[in-house]
Each structure stands twice: as structure tokens, then as C-alpha cells.
Design a protein around this motif. Structure first.
Motif, PDB file in Angstrom:
ATOM      1  N   GLU A  31      11.864 -25.845  -7.100  1.00  0.00           N
ATOM      2  CA  GLU A  31      11.668 -24.402  -6.879  1.00  0.00           C
ATOM      3  C   GLU A  31      13.036 -23.669  -7.346  1.00  0.00           C
ATOM      4  N   GLU A  32      14.025 -24.725  -7.334  1.00  0.00           N
ATOM      5  CA  GLU A  32      15.490 -24.149  -7.799  1.00  0.00           C
ATOM      6  C   GLU A  32      15.445 -23.403  -9.046  1.00  0.00           C
ATOM      7  N   VAL A  33      14.575 -24.106 -10.028  1.00  0.00           N
ATOM      8  CA  VAL A  33      14.345 -23.805 -11.385  1.00  0.00           C
ATOM      9  C   VAL A  33      13.997 -22.214 -11.653  1.00  0.00           C
ATOM     10  N   LYS A  34      13.366 -21.760 -10.399  1.00  0.00           N
ATOM     11  CA  LYS A  34      12.877 -20.343 -10.743  1.00  0.00           C
ATOM     12  C   LYS A  34      14.097 -19.113 -10.520  1.00  0.00           C
ATOM     13  N   ASN A  35      15.194 -20.112 -10.255  1.00  0.00           N
ATOM     14  CA  ASN A  35      16.575 -19.185 -10.230  1.00  0.00           C
ATOM     15  C   ASN A  35      17.583 -19.333 -11.145  1.00  0.00           C
ATOM     16  N   GLY A  36      17.066 -20.138 -12.222  1.00  0.00           N
ATOM     17  CA  GLY A  36      17.837 -20.565 -13.230  1.00  0.00           C
ATOM     18  C   GLY A  36      18.627 -21.629 -13.091  1.00  0.00           C
ATOM     19  N   VAL A  37      18.562 -22.669 -13.719  1.00  0.00           N
ATOM     20  CA  VAL A  37      19.486 -23.920 -13.793  1.00  0.00           C
ATOM     21  C   VAL A  37      20.701 -23.881 -14.427  1.00  0.00           C
ATOM     22  N   ILE A  38      20.552 -23.408 -15.667  1.00  0.00           N
ATOM     23  CA  ILE A  38      21.925 -23.272 -16.436  1.00  0.00           C
ATOM     24  C   ILE A  38      22.019 -21.779 -16.663  1.00  0.00           C
ATOM     25  N   PHE A  39      21.105 -20.969 -17.268  1.00  0.00           N
ATOM     26  CA  PHE A  39      21.248 -19.526 -17.730  1.00  0.00           C
ATOM     27  C   PHE A  39      20.053 -18.988 -16.856  1.00  0.00           C
ATOM     28  N   PRO A  40      20.191 -17.473 -16.637  1.00  0.00           N
ATOM     29  CA  PRO A  40      19.380 -16.717 -15.818  1.00  0.00           C
ATOM     30  C   PRO A  40      17.979 -16.789 -16.494  1.00  0.00           C
ATOM     31  N   VAL A  41      17.193 -16.653 -15.516  1.00  0.00           N
ATOM     32  CA  VAL A  41      15.487 -16.869 -15.846  1.00  0.00           C
ATOM     33  C   VAL A  41      15.174 -15.757 -16.644  1.00  0.00           C
ATOM     34  N   GLY A  42      15.587 -14.554 -16.450  1.00  0.00           N
ATOM     35  CA  GLY A  42      15.124 -13.436 -17.298  1.00  0.00           C
ATOM     36  C   GLY A  42      13.983 -12.709 -16.769  1.00  0.00           C
ATOM     37  N   GLU A  43      13.330 -11.872 -17.503  1.00  0.00           N
ATOM     38  CA  GLU A  43      12.115 -11.262 -16.924  1.00  0.00           C
ATOM     39  C   GLU A  43      11.051 -11.866 -16.948  1.00  0.00           C
ATOM     40  N   LYS A  44       9.866 -11.305 -16.510  1.00  0.00           N
ATOM     41  CA  LYS A  44       8.649 -11.635 -16.762  1.00  0.00           C
ATOM     42  C   LYS A  44       8.297 -11.632 -18.311  1.00  0.00           C
ATOM     43  N   ASN A  45       7.679 -12.507 -18.899  1.00  0.00           N
ATOM     44  CA  ASN A  45       7.313 -12.904 -20.430  1.00  0.00           C
ATOM     45  C   ASN A  45       6.255 -12.066 -20.646  1.00  0.00           C
ATOM     46  N   ASP A  46       6.392 -10.690 -20.493  1.00  0.00           N
ATOM     47  CA  ASP A  46       5.077  -9.766 -20.848  1.00  0.00           C
ATOM     48  C   ASP A  46       4.579  -9.704 -22.271  1.00  0.00           C
ATOM     49  N   VAL A  47       5.539  -9.795 -23.071  1.00  0.00           N
ATOM     50  CA  VAL A  47       5.526  -9.694 -24.548  1.00  0.00           C
ATOM     51  C   VAL A  47       4.682 -10.516 -24.914  1.00  0.00           C
ATOM     52  N   TYR A  48       4.692 -11.623 -24.451  1.00  0.00           N
ATOM     53  CA  TYR A  48       3.974 -13.019 -24.855  1.00  0.00           C
ATOM     54  C   TYR A  48       3.092 -13.420 -24.196  1.00  0.00           C
ATOM     55  N   ALA A  49       2.644 -12.639 -22.997  1.00  0.00           N
ATOM     56  CA  ALA A  49       1.689 -13.202 -21.728  1.00  0.00           C
ATOM     57  C   ALA A  49       0.323 -13.501 -22.165  1.00  0.00           C
ATOM     58  N   LYS A  50      -0.018 -12.958 -23.309  1.00  0.00           N
ATOM     59  CA  LYS A  50      -1.437 -13.163 -24.193  1.00  0.00           C
ATOM     60  C   LYS A  50      -1.529 -14.499 -24.557  1.00  0.00           C
ATOM     61  N   TYR A  51      -0.516 -15.145 -24.765  1.00  0.00           N
ATOM     62  CA  TYR A  51      -0.517 -16.463 -25.373  1.00  0.00           C
ATOM     63  C   TYR A  51      -0.084 -17.559 -24.143  1.00  0.00           C
ATOM     64  N   PHE A  52      -0.159 -17.152 -23.145  1.00  0.00           N
ATOM     65  CA  PHE A  52       0.364 -18.277 -21.897  1.00  0.00           C
ATOM     66  C   PHE A  52      -1.020 -18.119 -20.848  1.00  0.00           C
ATOM     67  N   ILE A  53      -1.158 -19.368 -20.176  1.00  0.00           N
ATOM     68  CA  ILE A  53      -1.740 -19.348 -19.043  1.00  0.00           C
ATOM     69  C   ILE A  53      -0.763 -19.533 -18.053  1.00  0.00           C
ATOM     70  N   GLY A  54      -0.748 -18.501 -16.919  1.00  0.00           N
ATOM     71  CA  GLY A  54       0.227 -18.394 -15.895  1.00  0.00           C
ATOM     72  C   GLY A  54       1.093 -17.845 -16.347  1.00  0.00           C
ATOM     73  N   GLN A  55       2.382 -17.914 -15.277  1.00  0.00           N
ATOM     74  CA  GLN A  55       3.355 -16.861 -15.387  1.00  0.00           C
ATOM     75  C   GLN A  55       4.458 -17.554 -16.056  1.00  0.00           C
ATOM     76  N   SER A  56       5.250 -17.083 -16.970  1.00  0.00           N
ATOM     77  CA  SER A  56       6.394 -17.620 -17.755  1.00  0.00           C
ATOM     78  C   SER A  56       7.487 -16.361 -17.672  1.00  0.00           C
ATOM     79  N   TYR A  57       8.852 -16.678 -17.812  1.00  0.00           N
ATOM     80  CA  TYR A  57       9.731 -15.904 -18.002  1.00  0.00           C
ATOM     81  C   TYR A  57      10.579 -16.104 -19.191  1.00  0.00           C
ATOM     82  N   LEU A  58      11.328 -15.062 -19.880  1.00  0.00           N
ATOM     83  CA  LEU A  58      11.976 -15.170 -21.106  1.00  0.00           C
ATOM     84  C   LEU A  58      13.409 -14.582 -20.697  1.00  0.00           C
TER      85      LEU A  58
END
Length: 137
Positions: free
Chosen positions: A5-32
Motif C-alpha cells: 500500500e505504501e506504493v500509492k504514496n510514491g516510493v521514490i518519485f511522487p505518484v502524480g495525477e490520475k492517468n486520465d489521458v491514457y485511461a482508455k488504454y488501461f483496465i483499472g486505475q493508474s497514475y502518471l
């Protein structure tokens, strides 16, 4: 509760925003978090974070490549016609020009990698639940 779960806070770099631009190419939620997006360079670097079960569609990088540096969690990488590879922090994947592949989180774990990418992506069909649910560590 999902693993890593700690990954959702960023391990080395900040997680960034919801990956809405590429959301149509993903199943589930990603962040970029685009770390390098300089139009004068022929390569981009992004920190991509996947919620448990999230994966991108099959895709190909034309006239380029993709390097994945896994920084946290557990996930998968698969090239067409090959067995899926289970990934953990410290794993490195090299995807050569023209190779059809996908990558994403394990069902029960957050997952994060740096994606170093050159060329033009061609986004293809989703990774079906049938294929994904058969993956075994």
C-alpha cells in the motif's frame, strides 16, 4: 487490504495525477507523473503507478523502445507468445522496437515502475480477464 500500500504514496518519485489521458488504454486505475517530457529529447520518462489489478492494453512501440525499472510492489510483464514474468522492485525490463507487450499490477498488490520510452506507441486490445486471472506467481 492490498500488498505494498505504501506504493500509492510514491516510493521514490511522487505518484502524480490520475492517468486520465491514457485511461482508455488501461483496465483499472493508474497514475502518471511525467518526469521528463522535453520535446527537444527523443525519450520520455514517467513514474507509472498501478492500483491492484490495473494493467495496460497490449501495445507496441514503433521506432523506439521501452525500459521499465520496477521501483515498488508486484506486477507482471508479458510479450506476445511468451510466458508472463512476475516483477518486483529492482527488476528491469527491456522492450525492443516492434514487440507487442503489456504490463501492470498483480491482482492483490500496488505496482510502480519508471517507464523510459522512445518512439510512437500503438495501443491494441485489452488484456482479457481470462488471460490475467490465469497468471500465477
Amino acid at each position: 487490504m492490498a500488498k505494498f500500500e505504501e506504493v500509492k504514496n510514491g516510493v521514490i518519485f511522487p505518484v502524480g495525477e490520475k492517468n486520465d489521458v491514457y485511461a482508455k488504454y488501461f483496465i483499472g486505475q493508474s497514475y502518471l507523473n511525467n518526469l521528463i517530457a522535453d520535446p527537444k529529447l527523443s525519450v520520455g520518462v514517467g513514474n507509472v503507478t498501478f492500483e491492484p489489478g490495473c494493467r495496460n492494453n497490449w501495445h507496441i512501440h514503433h521506432n523506439g523502445f521501452q525500459l521499465l525499472l520496477v521501483t515498488g510492489g508486484e506486477g507482471w510483464y508479458q510479450e506476445e507468445g511468451k510466458q508472463a514474468q512476475f516483477l518486483t522492485a529492482g527488476d528491469v525490463i527491456v522492450t525492443h522496437d516492434g514487440v507487442k507487450h503489456w504490463h501492470g499490477a498483480a491482482k492483490d498488490s500496488w505496482f510502480e515502475h519508471l517507464a523510459i520510452t522512445a518512439g510512437t506507441p500503438e495501443w491494441l486490445e485489452p488484456v482479457t480477464d481470462e488471460i490475467y486471472n490465469q497468471l500465477k506467481k
